[in-house]
Design a protein around this motif. Structure first.
Motif, PDB file in Angstrom:
ATOM      1  N   UNK A 105     -35.328  28.968 -16.154  1.00  0.00           N
ATOM      2  CA  UNK A 105     -35.202  27.734 -15.367  1.00  0.00           C
ATOM      3  C   UNK A 105     -35.710  27.911 -13.941  1.00  0.00           C
ATOM      4  N   UNK A 106     -36.348  26.903 -13.374  1.00  0.00           N
ATOM      5  CA  UNK A 106     -36.814  26.985 -11.989  1.00  0.00           C
ATOM      6  C   UNK A 106     -35.647  27.257 -11.042  1.00  0.00           C
ATOM      7  N   UNK A 107     -35.918  27.934  -9.971  1.00  0.00           N
ATOM      8  CA  UNK A 107     -34.900  28.253  -8.993  1.00  0.00           C
ATOM      9  C   UNK A 107     -34.263  26.975  -8.440  1.00  0.00           C
ATOM     10  N   UNK A 108     -32.921  26.952  -8.418  1.00  0.00           N
ATOM     11  CA  UNK A 108     -32.197  25.816  -7.848  1.00  0.00           C
ATOM     12  C   UNK A 108     -31.890  24.696  -8.820  1.00  0.00           C
ATOM     13  N   UNK A 109     -32.477  24.719 -10.010  1.00  0.00           N
ATOM     14  CA  UNK A 109     -32.222  23.638 -10.965  1.00  0.00           C
ATOM     15  C   UNK A 109     -30.805  23.735 -11.519  1.00  0.00           C
ATOM     16  N   UNK A 110     -30.123  22.608 -11.589  1.00  0.00           N
ATOM     17  CA  UNK A 110     -28.797  22.518 -12.201  1.00  0.00           C
ATOM     18  C   UNK A 110     -28.833  21.363 -13.200  1.00  0.00           C
ATOM     19  N   UNK A 111     -28.495  21.642 -14.434  1.00  0.00           N
ATOM     20  CA  UNK A 111     -28.583  20.637 -15.493  1.00  0.00           C
ATOM     21  C   UNK A 111     -27.239  19.954 -15.714  1.00  0.00           C
ATOM     22  N   UNK A 112     -27.307  18.699 -16.088  1.00  0.00           N
ATOM     23  CA  UNK A 112     -26.101  17.926 -16.401  1.00  0.00           C
ATOM     24  C   UNK A 112     -26.143  17.512 -17.873  1.00  0.00           C
ATOM     25  N   UNK A 113     -25.156  17.936 -18.651  1.00  0.00           N
ATOM     26  CA  UNK A 113     -25.152  17.554 -20.070  1.00  0.00           C
ATOM     27  C   UNK A 113     -24.813  16.082 -20.251  1.00  0.00           C
ATOM     28  N   UNK A 114     -25.458  15.452 -21.203  1.00  0.00           N
ATOM     29  CA  UNK A 114     -25.154  14.049 -21.513  1.00  0.00           C
ATOM     30  C   UNK A 114     -24.707  13.969 -22.970  1.00  0.00           C
ATOM     31  N   UNK A 115     -23.669  13.178 -23.221  1.00  0.00           N
ATOM     32  CA  UNK A 115     -23.112  13.076 -24.566  1.00  0.00           C
ATOM     33  C   UNK A 115     -23.817  11.983 -25.358  1.00  0.00           C
ATOM     34  N   UNK A 116     -24.242  12.327 -26.559  1.00  0.00           N
ATOM     35  CA  UNK A 116     -24.882  11.357 -27.423  1.00  0.00           C
ATOM     36  C   UNK A 116     -23.876  10.618 -28.283  1.00  0.00           C
ATOM     37  N   UNK A 117     -24.338   9.600 -28.972  1.00  0.00           N
ATOM     38  CA  UNK A 117     -23.450   8.829 -29.842  1.00  0.00           C
ATOM     39  C   UNK A 117     -22.893   9.676 -30.977  1.00  0.00           C
ATOM     40  N   UNK A 118     -23.570  10.768 -31.316  1.00  0.00           N
ATOM     41  CA  UNK A 118     -23.098  11.647 -32.379  1.00  0.00           C
ATOM     42  C   UNK A 118     -22.070  12.664 -31.892  1.00  0.00           C
ATOM     43  N   UNK A 119     -21.705  12.590 -30.584  1.00  0.00           N
ATOM     44  CA  UNK A 119     -20.708  13.508 -30.035  1.00  0.00           C
ATOM     45  C   UNK A 119     -21.283  14.828 -29.566  1.00  0.00           C
ATOM     46  N   UNK A 120     -22.596  15.039 -29.736  1.00  0.00           N
ATOM     47  CA  UNK A 120     -23.235  16.280 -29.297  1.00  0.00           C
ATOM     48  C   UNK A 120     -23.707  16.114 -27.852  1.00  0.00           C
ATOM     49  N   UNK A 121     -23.447  17.128 -27.020  1.00  0.00           N
ATOM     50  CA  UNK A 121     -23.908  17.105 -25.638  1.00  0.00           C
ATOM     51  C   UNK A 121     -25.292  17.746 -25.573  1.00  0.00           C
ATOM     52  N   UNK A 122     -26.167  17.162 -24.762  1.00  0.00           N
ATOM     53  CA  UNK A 122     -27.547  17.644 -24.696  1.00  0.00           C
ATOM     54  C   UNK A 122     -27.936  17.985 -23.264  1.00  0.00           C
ATOM     55  N   UNK A 123     -28.707  19.072 -23.160  1.00  0.00           N
ATOM     56  CA  UNK A 123     -29.251  19.511 -21.879  1.00  0.00           C
ATOM     57  C   UNK A 123     -30.761  19.419 -21.945  1.00  0.00           C
ATOM     58  N   UNK A 124     -31.362  18.914 -20.870  1.00  0.00           N
ATOM     59  CA  UNK A 124     -32.809  18.769 -20.851  1.00  0.00           C
ATOM     60  C   UNK A 124     -33.255  17.485 -21.519  1.00  0.00           C
ATOM     61  N   UNK A 125     -34.542  17.419 -21.843  1.00  0.00           N
ATOM     62  CA  UNK A 125     -35.115  16.220 -22.468  1.00  0.00           C
ATOM     63  C   UNK A 125     -35.265  16.456 -23.969  1.00  0.00           C
ATOM     64  N   UNK A 126     -34.417  15.801 -24.780  1.00  0.00           N
ATOM     65  CA  UNK A 126     -34.487  16.000 -26.236  1.00  0.00           C
ATOM     66  C   UNK A 126     -35.875  15.689 -26.780  1.00  0.00           C
TER      67      UNK A 126
END
Length: 301
Positions: free
Chosen positions: A83-104
């Motif tokens: 990951x690039x220096x300083x990047x912090x990711x935020x997980x987002x919850x999908x309708x299926x209950x799975x949390x995703x990081x980045x661009x699916x």
């Protein structure tokens, strides 16, 4: 044969308070701070780095399991790509209950089951201090089988899914404790129980907590000189022998007081004090309140 490990686990009463399935795509870095519960991570697919304060970075692969009984903060990040220096990711919850990081896009490069667990015992802090501060299990058939069951259940929409996931996680936690016997493991009870010299005195203390143990008598159980035993016990268990014995005796005393089935005199006899007054003095010094008042406080809660 007394099993100190089983005693500790039964008193801890581990419960999975929260878990989530996380899919990651591309570079990611997640940082968590201000935590107060045990943290676990089961890597189901891919590779990832786990950084815990005060520890070397862990390079995790599919099939690995990490348990940190007491964690304050950690950073979880991708290995490839870095990951690039300083990047912090935020997980987002999908309708299926799975949390995703980045661009699916396509199939996730990294899949993990992460969460927190609690220990229902009021003495959890004391008991956790007897365990390794971090447990890392690399693969293994039993853990792999549990991981497969967890992944399948976490993705399902079956009735009682949450209950099944919680019970499977409890089994996974216990299996992790049981498996944490590597020679390089952190100091703690589990490491002590795998040491041929330290295991006998540990089992002896648990088998007969009322016995008038001394460093000399425990060293005899270990087959070592007093100084060699004292040094080895400190290094492997992380606490002095008599300090460990005191911690265990007081844990048993608090457990018996909470049950309401034992008098102070009986508890005194069962954990090795010559009189109720001697026990009360030691208990007050260790806990901060006399046993009678401790019992009254419990009744008022």
């Amino acid at each position: 044969m007394v099993d100190p490990y089983s005693e500790i686990i039964s008193l801890l009463k581990p419960q999975a308070s929260y878990s989530k399935l996380v899919h990651a795509y591309g570079p990611f870095r997640v940082r968590r701070e201000g935590l107060s519960e045990a943290f676990y991570c089961s890597l189901l697919k891919g590779r990832a780095w786990l950084e815990v304060e005060g520890k070397e970075m862990l390079d995790l692969e599919a099939g690995d399991f990490v348990l940190i009984p007491a964690v304050k903060s950690f950073t979880f990040s991708s290995v490839d790509p870095v990951p690039p220096k300083g990047i912090l990711s935020r997980p987002s919850e999908g309708e299926d209950g799975i949390f995703r990081l980045g661009s699916p896009a396509g199939e996730a490069e990294v899949q993990q089951l992460v969460g927190h667990c609690t220990f229902a015992s009021p003495d959890a802090e004391l008991l956790v201090s007897l365990l390794p501060d971090i447990i890392v299990i690399r693969g293994g058939e039993r853990l792999a089988a549990l991981n497969d069951l967890l992944r399948d259940e976490a993705r399902s929409d079956r009735p009682a899914r949450s209950a099944v996931v919680e019970h499977l996680l409890q089994v996974l936690l216990i299996e992790a404790f049981r498996s944490a016997t590597a020679p390089g493991a952190s100091a703690g009870l589990l490491r002590g129980l795998t040491d041929p010299r330290i295991a006998p005195p540990l089992r002896a203390m648990h088998a007969a907590p009322a016995h008038s143990w001394t460093v000399v008598s425990l060293a005899e159980e270990a087959g070592l000189s007093r100084s060699a035993f004292f040094s080895r016990f400190n290094r492997i268990v992380g606490i002095a022998p008599m300090g460990y014995l005191m911690n265990w005796r007081m844990t048993l005393a608090k457990h018996m007081l909470r049950s309401g089935q034992h008098s102070i005199a009986e508890i005194s006899d069962r954990i090795g004090y010559g009189s109720a007054s001697a026990f009360s003095t030691a208990f007050a010094r260790f806990v901060g309140t006399p046993p009678a008042r401790y019992t009254q406080t419990l009744a008022a809660e």
